[in-house]
Design a protein around this motif. Structure first.
Motif, PDB file in Angstrom:
ATOM      1  N   UNK A  33       0.831  -1.223   0.000  1.00  9.81           N
ATOM      2  CA  UNK A  33       0.000   0.000   0.000  1.00  9.81           C
ATOM      3  C   UNK A  33       0.856   1.261   0.000  1.00  9.81           C
ATOM      4  N   UNK A  34       2.065   1.136   0.521  1.00 13.91           N
ATOM      5  CA  UNK A  34       2.959   2.283   0.567  1.00 13.91           C
ATOM      6  C   UNK A  34       2.598   3.269   1.673  1.00 13.91           C
ATOM      7  N   UNK A  35       3.066   4.491   1.487  1.00 14.08           N
ATOM      8  CA  UNK A  35       2.875   5.585   2.466  1.00 14.08           C
ATOM      9  C   UNK A  35       1.688   6.394   1.987  1.00 14.08           C
ATOM     10  N   UNK A  36       0.562   6.198   2.650  1.00 16.42           N
ATOM     11  CA  UNK A  36      -0.668   6.815   2.155  1.00 16.42           C
ATOM     12  C   UNK A  36      -1.689   6.923   3.288  1.00 16.42           C
ATOM     13  N   UNK A  37      -2.842   7.456   2.999  1.00 13.53           N
ATOM     14  CA  UNK A  37      -3.890   7.516   4.019  1.00 13.53           C
ATOM     15  C   UNK A  37      -4.607   6.159   4.080  1.00 13.53           C
ATOM     16  N   UNK A  62       3.984  11.950  -4.582  1.00  9.95           N
ATOM     17  CA  UNK A  62       4.805  13.124  -4.250  1.00  9.95           C
ATOM     18  C   UNK A  62       4.028  14.436  -4.374  1.00  9.95           C
ATOM     19  N   UNK A  63       2.906  14.404  -5.071  1.00 10.72           N
ATOM     20  CA  UNK A  63       2.122  15.631  -5.209  1.00 10.72           C
ATOM     21  C   UNK A  63       1.251  15.904  -3.991  1.00 10.72           C
ATOM     22  N   UNK A  64       1.113  14.897  -3.133  1.00 12.10           N
ATOM     23  CA  UNK A  64       0.217  15.074  -1.990  1.00 12.10           C
ATOM     24  C   UNK A  64       0.906  14.976  -0.640  1.00 12.10           C
ATOM     25  N   UNK A  90      11.312  14.821  -3.068  1.00 10.68           N
ATOM     26  CA  UNK A  90      10.548  15.328  -4.202  1.00 10.68           C
ATOM     27  C   UNK A  90      10.198  14.246  -5.209  1.00 10.68           C
ATOM     28  N   UNK A  91      10.796  13.069  -5.061  1.00  8.91           N
ATOM     29  CA  UNK A  91      10.553  11.992  -6.023  1.00  8.91           C
ATOM     30  C   UNK A  91       9.411  11.075  -5.580  1.00  8.91           C
ATOM     31  N   UNK A  92       8.959  11.224  -4.328  1.00 14.21           N
ATOM     32  CA  UNK A  92       7.942  10.304  -3.813  1.00 14.21           C
ATOM     33  C   UNK A  92       8.519   8.958  -3.439  1.00 14.21           C
ATOM     34  N   UNK A  93       9.845   8.894  -3.334  1.00 13.27           N
ATOM     35  CA  UNK A  93      10.527   7.657  -2.939  1.00 13.27           C
ATOM     36  C   UNK A  93      11.705   8.057  -2.055  1.00 13.27           C
ATOM     37  N   UNK A  94      11.489   7.988  -0.766  1.00 15.52           N
ATOM     38  CA  UNK A  94      12.523   8.465   0.160  1.00 15.52           C
ATOM     39  C   UNK A  94      13.034   7.348   1.057  1.00 15.52           C
ATOM     40  N   UNK A 109       3.096  15.597   6.577  1.00 10.24           N
ATOM     41  CA  UNK A 109       2.494  16.899   6.828  1.00 10.24           C
ATOM     42  C   UNK A 109       1.276  17.068   5.931  1.00 10.24           C
ATOM     43  N   UNK A 110       0.962  18.309   5.634  1.00 13.52           N
ATOM     44  CA  UNK A 110      -0.145  18.640   4.727  1.00 13.52           C
ATOM     45  C   UNK A 110      -1.470  18.048   5.201  1.00 13.52           C
ATOM     46  N   UNK A 111      -1.619  17.892   6.521  1.00 16.39           N
ATOM     47  CA  UNK A 111      -2.892  17.441   7.076  1.00 16.39           C
ATOM     48  C   UNK A 111      -3.063  15.939   7.175  1.00 16.39           C
ATOM     49  N   UNK A 112      -2.199  15.165   6.514  1.00 17.01           N
ATOM     50  CA  UNK A 112      -2.410  13.714   6.473  1.00 17.01           C
ATOM     51  C   UNK A 112      -2.135  13.028   7.804  1.00 17.01           C
ATOM     52  N   UNK A 113      -1.295  13.614   8.625  1.00 19.86           N
ATOM     53  CA  UNK A 113      -0.984  13.002   9.922  1.00 19.86           C
ATOM     54  C   UNK A 113      -2.251  12.838  10.743  1.00 19.86           C
ATOM     55  N   UNK A 114      -3.108  13.838  10.677  1.00 18.19           N
ATOM     56  CA  UNK A 114      -4.353  13.781  11.465  1.00 18.19           C
ATOM     57  C   UNK A 114      -5.234  12.614  11.036  1.00 18.19           C
TER      58      UNK A 114
END
Ligand SMILES: *[C@@H]1O[C@H](CO)[C@@H](O)[C@H](O)[C@H]1NC(C)=O
Ligand SMILES: *[C@@H]1O[C@H](CO)[C@@H](O)[C@H](O)[C@H]1NC(C)=O
Ligand SMILES: *[C@@H]1O[C@H](CO)[C@@H](O)[C@H](O)[C@H]1NC(C)=O
Ligand SMILES: *[C@@H]1O[C@H](CO)[C@@H](O)[C@H](O)[C@H]1NC(C)=O
Length: 168
Positions: A33-37, A62-64, A90-94, A109-114
């Protein structure tokens, strides 16, 4: 004669390529599933052991999302105002090296942690050598990984030697 030396060299090379994967692991955070909500990373991490020398690999949109390392308080509160580290390339693969034995906390960040996009890992020392391995009681205790460093150095030497012989 030459072909058998080459075969030996190739076998050694193959073993060398495989060894790091056996002893240092790269975890794709969240599995397929990767790193996602909508992934519970507490559950994902619960059946895993993270050892010194392993890596976390964050794969995401990487856009979100992004990958920020914070302390415990800010992990709990989802405060990303002052991250301890920003692993976002910036590549979406860290890739994050787990090079210290302690708890570490990653959030988006960008609200996803919540929404639950947060990961806490405890990094442990690698396990001691298996009982079968002869360890002198008076010798300093070697880690499981370091057992393989010396043979590896010899293996590299042997391969190099064979190649020189085949080429010469
Ligand atoms: C985490 O960092 C914040 C500042 O961003 C600080 O106020 C807090 O005490 C720190 N918490 C821990 C557990 O180190
Ligand atoms: C993290 O680093 C990336 C790449 O340099 C940058 O675009 C982003 O704004 C940074 N994020 C934070 C929260 O500092
Ligand atoms: C761990 O790795 C990071 C990134 O490569 C580096 O900045 C840091 O100094 C390393 N820490 C230790 C204790 O080796
Ligand atoms: C993840 O699952 C654990 C155990 O079921 C639960 O305690 C926790 O609240 C969940 N976390 C999130 C962010 O939903």
């Amino acid at each position: 004669m030459k072909s058998s030396i080459l075969a030996m060299a190739l076998t050694c090379a193959l073993v060398m390529v495989m060894v790091p994967h056996v002893f240092a692991k790269r975890y794709i955070v969240g599995g397929n599933k990767g790193w996602t909500s909508n992934v519970n990373y507490t559950v994902w991490a619960s059946d895993k052991h993270f050892y010194l020398g392993d890596w976390l690999f964050f794969v995401y949109d990487r856009n979100q999302m992004d990958v920020l390392e914070v302390n415990k308080t800010n992990y709990e509160n989802c405060n990303t105002d002052h991250p301890m580290a920003n692993w976002t390339t910036g590549a979406g693969r860290d890739v994050v090296p787990l090079n210290v034995t302690r708890h570490r906390y990653f959030v988006s960040g960008k609200g996803f942690c919540f929404g639950g996009m947060k990961l806490s890992v405890r990094i442990e020392k690698p396990p001691p050598p298996p009982k079968a391995a002869p360890v002198k009681s008076d010798a300093p205790r070697m880690s499981y990984r370091s057992h393989f460093v010396l043979p590896l150095v010899f293996a590299i030497g042997a391969v190099w030697d064979s190649f020189l012989r085949v080429m010469g």
